[in-house]
Design an enzyme around this catalytic site. Structure first.
Site, PDB file in Angstrom:
ATOM      1  N   ALA A   1      -7.253   1.412  11.416  1.00  0.00           N
ATOM      2  CA  ALA A   1      -6.925   0.113  12.406  1.00  0.00           C
ATOM      3  C   ALA A   1      -7.914  -0.700  12.303  1.00  0.00           C
ATOM      4  O   ALA A   1      -7.623  -1.962  12.273  1.00  0.00           O
ATOM      5  CB  ALA A   1      -6.872   0.707  13.827  1.00  0.00           C
ATOM      6  N   ASP A   2      -9.371  -0.496  12.010  1.00  0.00           N
ATOM      7  CA  ASP A   2     -10.201  -1.521  11.948  1.00  0.00           C
ATOM      8  C   ASP A   2     -10.195  -2.264  10.567  1.00  0.00           C
ATOM      9  O   ASP A   2     -10.449  -3.637  10.827  1.00  0.00           O
ATOM     10  CB  ASP A   2     -11.657  -0.987  11.790  1.00  0.00           C
ATOM     11  N   ARG A   3      -9.511  -1.711   9.597  1.00  0.00           N
ATOM     12  CA  ARG A   3      -9.182  -2.631   8.232  1.00  0.00           C
ATOM     13  C   ARG A   3      -8.017  -3.432   8.751  1.00  0.00           C
ATOM     14  O   ARG A   3      -8.277  -4.877   8.242  1.00  0.00           O
ATOM     15  CB  ARG A   3      -9.146  -1.714   7.193  1.00  0.00           C
TER      16      ARG A   3
ATOM     17  N   TYR B   1       0.838  -0.987   0.048  1.00  0.00           N
ATOM     18  CA  TYR B   1       0.201  -0.012  -0.091  1.00  0.00           C
ATOM     19  C   TYR B   1       0.893   1.217   0.033  1.00  0.00           C
ATOM     20  O   TYR B   1       1.739   1.350   0.753  1.00  0.00           O
ATOM     21  CB  TYR B   1      -0.853  -0.065   1.267  1.00  0.00           C
TER      22      TYR B   1
ATOM     23  N   THR C   1     -20.994   1.845   9.515  1.00  0.00           N
ATOM     24  CA  THR C   1     -21.465   3.121   8.803  1.00  0.00           C
ATOM     25  C   THR C   1     -20.977   3.244   7.372  1.00  0.00           C
ATOM     26  O   THR C   1     -21.704   3.902   6.670  1.00  0.00           O
ATOM     27  CB  THR C   1     -20.719   4.015   9.984  1.00  0.00           C
TER      28      THR C   1
END
Length: 212
Positions: free
Chosen positions: A65-67, A57, A89
């Protein structure tokens, strides 16, 4: 009230072996860091953490961070290559290549956000509960909105999955998680499994790797 003072009072008397912090809201992350650092080792999850993943990337500091947590969780539970679809969301599609290697993905508006927008921006359309539509040719405004939301959203997800597959090597496991995963995956045979606690599993594994 999410102030540091309120959080500190709430946590008074609790003890932790350590805390892994995963937040995509900078102000909330600042408050959590300020309070939780007093409760033992604290590690914010970032691309520089020990994730067990290679990163492909160009600007890895932009990866949420969630990914990362989803990518960690899916590679451990379901292997790679894989696509994780997180219905929140926003709906995020994260691609993990064999390796495992985090490669990026897609971000689109979440199903709930799209429905809320209709209710707020149109004078005569109501707020509705999302549910499986009874038919495509709706016989009421609520049914029409449910059909547009659910059937239309499945079309969005199907198209993105198809595009991602075209650019990936190998046949990926396609795993869904998040609040609307069950509803949308019900009509999408491309999605192999709904894994409700995938993100939490990724966080657990990240904590094991980074909190000593």
């Amino acid at each position: 009230d999410t102030s540091a003072e309120t959080l500190a009072k709430t946590l008074k008397g609790f003890s932790f072996d350590g805390t892994l912090l995963c937040s995509v809201v900078p102000e909330k992350a600042r408050i959590l860091k300020e309070v939780l650092v007093a409760h033992g080792p604290l590690h914010p999850l970032t691309w520089q953490s020990d994730t067990g993943l290679a990163i492909d990337y160009p600007r890895p500091e932009q990866i949420g961070a969630d990914r990362l947590a989803n990518a960690i969780g899916v590679s451990a539970r379901h292997g790679a290559p894989a696509i994780v679809i997180d219905f929140g969301t926003a709906v995020t599609f994260d691609v993990v290549a064999a390796g495992p290697t985090y490669c990026g993905g897609v971000i689109a508006p979440g199903l709930g956000a799209m429905q809320d927008y209709l209710g707020r921006r149109t004078a005569l359309l109501p707020q509705i509960d999302l549910d499986e539509p009874a038919r495509s040719i709706a016989k009421s405004t609520v049914e029409a909105m449910q059909a547009g939301a659910v059937f239309g959203y499945r079309g969005l997800v199907r198209e993105i999955i198809m595009r991602l597959r075209m650019e990936m090597a190998g046949e990926p496991a396609i795993i869904a998680t998040g609040g609307d995963a069950g509803l949308i995956a019900r009509g999408l045979p491309d999605i192999g499994k709904v894994d409700p606690d995938l993100t939490l599993e990724g966080l657990r594994l990240a904590a094991v790797r980074n909190l000593h």
